[in-house]
Design an enzyme around this catalytic site. Sequence first.
Site, short mmCIF file in Angstrom:
data_model
loop_
_atom_site.label_atom_id
_atom_site.label_comp_id
_atom_site.label_asym_id
_atom_site.label_seq_id
_atom_site.Cartn_x
_atom_site.Cartn_y
_atom_site.Cartn_z
N ASP A 200 0.82 -1.20 0.00
CA ASP A 200 0.00 0.00 0.00
C ASP A 200 0.86 1.26 0.00
O ASP A 200 1.94 1.30 0.60
CB ASP A 200 -0.90 0.00 1.24
CG ASP A 200 -1.64 1.31 1.41
OD1 ASP A 200 -2.55 1.57 0.61
OD2 ASP A 200 -1.29 2.08 2.32
N GLU B 64 1.30 -0.36 -5.14
CA GLU B 64 0.31 0.67 -5.42
C GLU B 64 1.05 1.98 -5.72
O GLU B 64 1.44 2.71 -4.83
CB GLU B 64 -0.63 0.86 -4.23
CG GLU B 64 -1.75 1.84 -4.51
CD GLU B 64 -2.45 2.35 -3.25
OE1 GLU B 64 -3.65 2.60 -3.31
OE2 GLU B 64 -1.77 2.49 -2.21
#
Length: 881
Positions: free
Chosen positions: A490, A545
């Site tokens: 993330d 990401e």
Amino acid sequence: MVYSVPGLRLPCPPSAYRSSQSRFNGSTRSSSFSLLLKKNQISRKIFMQNSSYDSESSPLTVASKEVLVPGDKDDGSSSFTDELESPSTISDNPQVIHDVDSKEMEDNKKTEVEEEESVPSSLASSVEKVHTDELSAPLNRKVSNEKNEAKPRSIPPPGAGQRIYEIDPSLSGFRQHLDYRYAQYKRMREEIDKYEGGLEMFSRGYEKLGFTRSEMGITYREWAPGAKSAALIGDFNNWNPNADVMNRNEFGVWEIFLPDNADGSPPIPHGSRVKIRIETPSGIKDSIPAWIKFSVQATGEIPYNGIYYDPPEEEKYVFKHPQPRRPKSLRIYESHVGMSSPEPIINTYANFRDEVLPRIKRLGYNAVQIMAIQEHSYYASFGYHVTNFFAPSSRFGTPDDLKSLIDRAHEMGILVLMDIVHSHASNNTLDGLNMFDGTDAHYFHSGSRGHHWMWDSRLFNYGSWEVLRFLLSNARWWLEEYKFDGYRFDGVTSMMYTHHGLQVAFTGNYNEYFGYSTDVDAVVYLMLVNDMIHGLYPEAVTIGEDVSGMPTFCIPVQDGGVGFDYRLQMAIADKWIEILKKRDEDWKMGDIVHTLTNRRWMEKCVAYAESHDQALVGDKTIAFWLMDKDMYDFMALDRPSTPLIDRGIALHKMIRLITMGLGGEGYLNFMGNEFGHPEWIDFPRGEQHLPNGKVIPGNNCSYDKCRRRFDLGDADYLRYRGMQEFDQAMQHLEEKYGFMTSEHQYISRKDEGDRIIVFERGNLVFVFNFHWHKSYFDYQVGCLKPGKYKIVLDSDDPLFGGFNRLNHNAEYFSSEGWYYDRPRSFLVYSPSRTAVVYALAEDDEPEVVGKLEPVEDVKTVEAAVEPVKESELDESQHLHS
């Protein structure tokens, strides 16, 4: 008291908080802390380290103004790397302290202290040097690790890091930066090899820090260099801070050994609450151990409690099924365990295992990506404000429940990916890492650089030796202990740049990626973690990401890249939202195609039309953009539809299929979006009172919108069912033909007038008609291979909620002759707002029909169309946004 774990439920998750310092006014013992540890009873060599933990920069990172790339001359002139962040140079004056064991060892023998090469003070490990066979064994006792013994693993040495210039010659203009970056990575690998025994050993920090069990007792170690004193407290010693006082070594590692009880039972019972009481420069505080493996929140309490989780061998979950091999193409079902029930509750690992995994398998996805696994005190953070990095969230069950879920997925042949958060951490001070030892620069950068102003969280110092140990070990822990099959990292964009990608519009100019705003320490960490993962677990998958489009992001580390397998293609979802705000007449076919195909050569991407981001309260899913409130009243099949619903269902299917068909080598869908879930996600939350006096209203701690109504997608009397059936057909089509990973991709048509997009991927031909009311007969479609084509997927099929305008028994024969740069073509009927996929028929040999000239005007071929009037069929499709 033994803390009860099962059945925990949180009626209303509290807001994230900064807890005040707890005080203890009693005296603290400084005498011997264990019967068996009168001194330091571990054979070890301790390396002296500069005590700069409280300074703004870590011992490994300095803000250098005169960093020279190898080969440069120090002539006073500026170079490209003048202000790049750089780990400091290695000291030539090592300081080594030898400490021999006490004579009171188990076998009354002294452990010989081997002579090691000198260690630089700036890179000395803060955990004692141990040999490979002594990793987690206090008192020099070896703890068996059958898996590691049976399958010794190693990480290949760094490569030359130069292939990136062959893949993308444009990178040569930034060779100074990239070569410097790779040199920093190689230097870290060399130092880790030299002083930690290699990356394989370095990434096993959980076998030395935190709680480790040996045949004679439990050792607890914690890195807290800013602490003045420390004591282990918990149920096992009645929370007496004088009972088990810890000793500190030269590098800020506090340690205590607790021998087994006389009857052989562990000194800390399984399930006991534990904390570390730390005397800090600003007072005394009780914290959850940083390496805790489980933590829970008792009903009615705000802070969490660390749990000593070590069930008896007969109670531990034993994996029964091998991990699946990595599939050639990834079809990912993004999910959140807690909100995976149709009921307004917090769902469990067990229910997800039994109810949701079979659904994922039936739909045709081959991977499940699970969010919010790492423990987080604030439920509404969606798991992104992590407090306990090594602990699975207790809201959903026990660690063994999670293992059972993963094992069941493996039995089904489904990969389990974890949404891992190494980009930032919760700013909670009692149950998180923030101010753990009382200093601002413990795990994080100090000052403003250590705070993410938008996320209200702390930012790791990736140049710190012990932070590297913590994060690398964390990445390995979940793969080793829980058998996850990989990660979706993330917030990687936030990691790679000092501006965190905020208020920055990335245009693709390479200066945006390789300049002073690049956090080289963070990029080197990403290279190290990818190197470690792929070296030790070759089948593991890593997805990053990244919204910036960092070049080399998905190129192997040995070639000079960052090392991810896939980039999450975030721009696609943003583009769909942008398009959906426009009228149908203003949609540009070229714009759609460009966004879907705008990815770097040889760098794989996971495409998605929408993820959990678009489903959150305050945002809108694609289904909601298309159909809005009509979804609540006109989705029943026994009631008339509306033009808005007809348009929405048709475009919802087309958007998903073209995203999967053109967007990348992998595909992702957030649970419920496969059938156009009608509600957004709104986590239970109360009012939040900010320090500035502002009050953010809550929703009365309601769980009503924190669930997934799978029953809607399954109901055969609702139109949601058709959208779900289409999603299932998409996944099974990809499984059969593998078009996402085919090397053949050719876009032959993107017609702005006809609103038609035609492309080939693999052996399939995709035809999309985005026109709001025009359908085309005898539409000429280019193709590569000769033969007979048949429909293999039709979004207008009644099963998918379509209008049944195509005859699936029709056959389409290719004809020779160049058309839109294709050597052959065939004629099709293309209804409005419909996507159709054609494949070479498998039951006949390819057949070539006479040459076909390009078609300029619309004609009619009755054989390919059901005998119904076009005007009647398209009436419901006539809607302008």
